[in-house]
Design a protein around this motif. Structure first.
Motif, PDB file in Angstrom:
ATOM      1  N   TYR A  75       0.829  -1.214   0.000  1.00  0.00           N
ATOM      2  CA  TYR A  75       0.000   0.000   0.000  1.00  0.00           C
ATOM      3  C   TYR A  75       0.864   1.264   0.000  1.00  0.00           C
ATOM      4  O   TYR A  75       0.515   2.261  -0.635  1.00  0.00           O
ATOM      5  CB  TYR A  75      -0.966   0.017   1.187  1.00  0.00           C
ATOM      6  N   ILE A  78       1.969   1.769  -3.572  1.00  0.00           N
ATOM      7  CA  ILE A  78       0.875   2.301  -4.395  1.00  0.00           C
ATOM      8  C   ILE A  78       0.689   3.789  -4.113  1.00  0.00           C
ATOM      9  O   ILE A  78       0.585   4.607  -5.032  1.00  0.00           O
ATOM     10  CB  ILE A  78      -0.428   1.513  -4.129  1.00  0.00           C
ATOM     11  N   GLU A  79       0.668   4.145  -2.848  1.00  0.00           N
ATOM     12  CA  GLU A  79       0.463   5.546  -2.460  1.00  0.00           C
ATOM     13  C   GLU A  79       1.648   6.403  -2.895  1.00  0.00           C
ATOM     14  O   GLU A  79       1.470   7.539  -3.349  1.00  0.00           O
ATOM     15  CB  GLU A  79       0.242   5.651  -0.950  1.00  0.00           C
ATOM     16  N   GLN A  81       3.534   5.972  -5.468  1.00  0.00           N
ATOM     17  CA  GLN A  81       3.405   6.196  -6.908  1.00  0.00           C
ATOM     18  C   GLN A  81       2.373   7.292  -7.179  1.00  0.00           C
ATOM     19  O   GLN A  81       2.616   8.176  -8.003  1.00  0.00           O
ATOM     20  CB  GLN A  81       3.016   4.902  -7.601  1.00  0.00           C
ATOM     21  N   LYS A  82       1.235   7.273  -6.490  1.00  0.00           N
ATOM     22  CA  LYS A  82       0.210   8.308  -6.663  1.00  0.00           C
ATOM     23  C   LYS A  82       0.749   9.689  -6.312  1.00  0.00           C
ATOM     24  O   LYS A  82       0.409  10.670  -6.955  1.00  0.00           O
ATOM     25  CB  LYS A  82      -0.999   8.025  -5.757  1.00  0.00           C
ATOM     26  N   GLN A  83       1.566   9.757  -5.259  1.00  0.00           N
ATOM     27  CA  GLN A  83       2.057  11.041  -4.746  1.00  0.00           C
ATOM     28  C   GLN A  83       3.370  11.482  -5.404  1.00  0.00           C
ATOM     29  O   GLN A  83       3.888  12.548  -5.089  1.00  0.00           O
ATOM     30  CB  GLN A  83       2.279  10.945  -3.233  1.00  0.00           C
ATOM     31  N   GLU A 154      -4.310   0.809   4.343  1.00  0.00           N
ATOM     32  CA  GLU A 154      -4.332   1.841   3.297  1.00  0.00           C
ATOM     33  C   GLU A 154      -4.335   3.235   3.909  1.00  0.00           C
ATOM     34  O   GLU A 154      -3.648   4.135   3.405  1.00  0.00           O
ATOM     35  CB  GLU A 154      -5.547   1.664   2.390  1.00  0.00           C
ATOM     36  N   ASN A 158      -1.478   5.987   3.323  1.00  0.00           N
ATOM     37  CA  ASN A 158      -1.816   7.303   2.784  1.00  0.00           C
ATOM     38  C   ASN A 158      -1.318   8.418   3.687  1.00  0.00           C
ATOM     39  O   ASN A 158      -0.644   9.345   3.228  1.00  0.00           O
ATOM     40  CB  ASN A 158      -3.332   7.412   2.583  1.00  0.00           C
TER      41      ASN A 158
END
Length: 171
Positions: A75, A78-79, A81-83, A154, A158
């Motif tokens: 997680y 994933i986070e 990569q988003k940020q 998650e 985050n």
């Protein structure tokens, strides 16, 4: 004189264990309160790497069962990569920063709480930033880790990545 409840005692011991784990890392100073430096301590220096150059390597988490630590790692990836946070995933690979994570859980039949601490350190091992928090979810009998689900992990990922990015971008 009344004695503390078993739930209160477990919660106290969980908090104490997280603090003990963090203290065992040989940090030169106690953690500052969230959001502000202590009166005798200057605010942490700005990060030396620019946000576009900064790389982070997460160390294996201390305290969490392997399956949950693996899920939290996923997680966080994933986070990140988003940020737009650059993670180094190879063991022993060079990075500007290392992140050491400590987790602990306590529970009772009505709720379970996971406590987390992430220390960002430079290559010399000096702590530059501490991120900490807790998440409370519905309880379970027995092992409190059984109550920690993917949604909880998650949220931890985050909040942690958002704080790392905010720290990295401050000027």
């Amino acid at each position: 004189m009344t004695l503390p409840s078993a739930a209160g005692l477990r919660r106290f011991l969980a908090i104490l264990s997280v603090l003990t784990l963090a203290a065992c890392q040989g940090l030169p100073e106690p953690p500052a309160p969230l959001g502000s430096p202590s009166p005798n301590q200057a605010p942490p220096a700005p990060p030396p790497a620019t946000p576009s150059e900064a790389t982070f390597a997460f160390e294996p988490f201390t305290g969490a069962p392997g399956n949950l630590a693996d899920d939290l790692s996923r997680y966080i990836g994933i986070e990140a990569q988003k940020q737009g946070l650059i993670l180094v995933r190879r063991v022993g690979a060079a990075s500007n920063y290392r992140v050491k994570g400590y987790l602990s859980a306590t529970g009772e039949p009505s709720s379970a709480t996971v406590f987390y601490v992430f220390d960002i350190v430079d290559p010399a091992g000096t702590r530059l930033k501490r991120i900490s928090g807790s998440e409370t979810v519905g309880g379970t009998k027995g092992d409190p880790w059984q109550a920690i689900d993917s949604a909880t992990l998650e949220r931890i990922a985050n909040r942690s990545v958002v704080e790392i990015v905010a720290w990295l971008n401050r000027r």
